[in-house]
Design an enzyme around this catalytic site. Sequence first.
Site, PDB file in Angstrom:
ATOM      1  N   ILE A 187       0.877  -1.176   0.000  1.00  0.00           N
ATOM      2  CA  ILE A 187       0.000   0.000   0.000  1.00  0.00           C
ATOM      3  C   ILE A 187       0.916   1.228   0.000  1.00  0.00           C
ATOM      4  O   ILE A 187       0.986   1.997   0.947  1.00  0.00           O
ATOM      5  CB  ILE A 187      -1.000   0.000   1.172  1.00  0.00           C
ATOM      6  CG1 ILE A 187      -0.334  -0.364   2.511  1.00  0.00           C
ATOM      7  CG2 ILE A 187      -2.133  -0.975   0.891  1.00  0.00           C
ATOM      8  CD1 ILE A 187      -1.282  -0.252   3.702  1.00  0.00           C
ATOM      9  N   HIS A 188       1.593   1.371  -1.140  1.00  0.00           N
ATOM     10  CA  HIS A 188       2.682   2.327  -1.301  1.00  0.00           C
ATOM     11  C   HIS A 188       2.394   3.705  -0.714  1.00  0.00           C
ATOM     12  O   HIS A 188       3.150   4.225   0.116  1.00  0.00           O
ATOM     13  CB  HIS A 188       2.988   2.501  -2.796  1.00  0.00           C
ATOM     14  CG  HIS A 188       3.151   1.240  -3.562  1.00  0.00           C
ATOM     15  ND1 HIS A 188       4.298   0.471  -3.532  1.00  0.00           N
ATOM     16  CD2 HIS A 188       2.309   0.601  -4.417  1.00  0.00           C
ATOM     17  CE1 HIS A 188       4.160  -0.570  -4.331  1.00  0.00           C
ATOM     18  NE2 HIS A 188       2.964  -0.520  -4.878  1.00  0.00           N
ATOM     19  N   ASP A 189       1.316   4.326  -1.195  1.00  0.00           N
ATOM     20  CA  ASP A 189       1.055   5.723  -0.855  1.00  0.00           C
ATOM     21  C   ASP A 189       0.748   5.913   0.623  1.00  0.00           C
ATOM     22  O   ASP A 189       1.051   6.964   1.197  1.00  0.00           O
ATOM     23  CB  ASP A 189      -0.104   6.257  -1.697  1.00  0.00           C
ATOM     24  CG  ASP A 189       0.251   6.326  -3.174  1.00  0.00           C
ATOM     25  OD1 ASP A 189       1.449   6.349  -3.501  1.00  0.00           O
ATOM     26  OD2 ASP A 189      -0.682   6.349  -3.997  1.00  0.00           O
TER      27      ASP A 189
END
Length: 312
Positions: free
Chosen positions: A238-240
């Site tokens: 969940i990069h962001d």
Amino acid sequence: MTPLIVDTDPGVDDAYAIALAARASEVELRAVTAVFGNVDLATTTTNARRLLGMLGRGDVPLGVGAERPLIHPTTQRAADVHGDDGLGGVAERFGPLGPEPAGRALDVIADVLSAATEPVVLAAIGPLTDVALLLATRPDLAERIGRLVVMGGSIGIGGNVSAGAEFNVWSDPEAARRVLVEERVPTTLVPLDLTHVVTVDRAWLSALAASGPVGEALAATRDVYARGEALGVDRVPIHDAVALLEAVAPGTLATVPLELEVDTSLGPARGTVLADRRGRAPGGRTVDVAVPDGTDVDGVRAALLRRLGDHM
């Protein structure tokens, strides 16, 4: 509280990030601006409205940003990762729609920066087109940005859209180069090198889904998103959200200062971020790059779950 602006291209992981930003007690979310990226601008704008509506943040102005890169058109979107609707094929679970856009992204951001009485954190979690345009057209406002937190790039593990490039930077390398190489705003870059380590599993997602309506909607995006990310394990990044956690809680991620370059050629390395590890050259600009070594990865996962859950 620290003023915060989020420039975003929702996007599944952007949805997690916006939820985190809207609920963080350390910051005051002053604006959200939508840029092209994972899906087209009309869809990212609608998704931002859905998220602000679901989160009860109709008070947050929404700006509409760039619909294409600075120079060269993009050759692909990320619907294979985020679904045609940008929210894992379950966009109808998000909403109701929040407020109509308040204006152009550059005007909305400029208004927040001009009115702020303390330095503003700008979290850029999509292509950097809006940020590059802002800094080019309103250099007088650069000093009002206390910190720029960028999700993008891949320093040493390869890319997710080409052999070397990460999607956000690849989507507009010229803008990324302007922001990461030419400007002097204090910047933290959160690359794939870390976000591919801070992944979450089914148990984490099940706990999030059980926490309430917001967590349930976020977790429901898993099936399409997990197939698209295709990390080869039963985990999803969940990069962001990882970048947003650093934006609202500075120091959560370990960083190292590095001089960067962005490949803007039209060859196979386009959009690749290069890090110079030879030591700082006189007058060179460094960016704080988040790294796994020294980062409490389990602590980051736990903090994300606690902050995103409705009653956790």
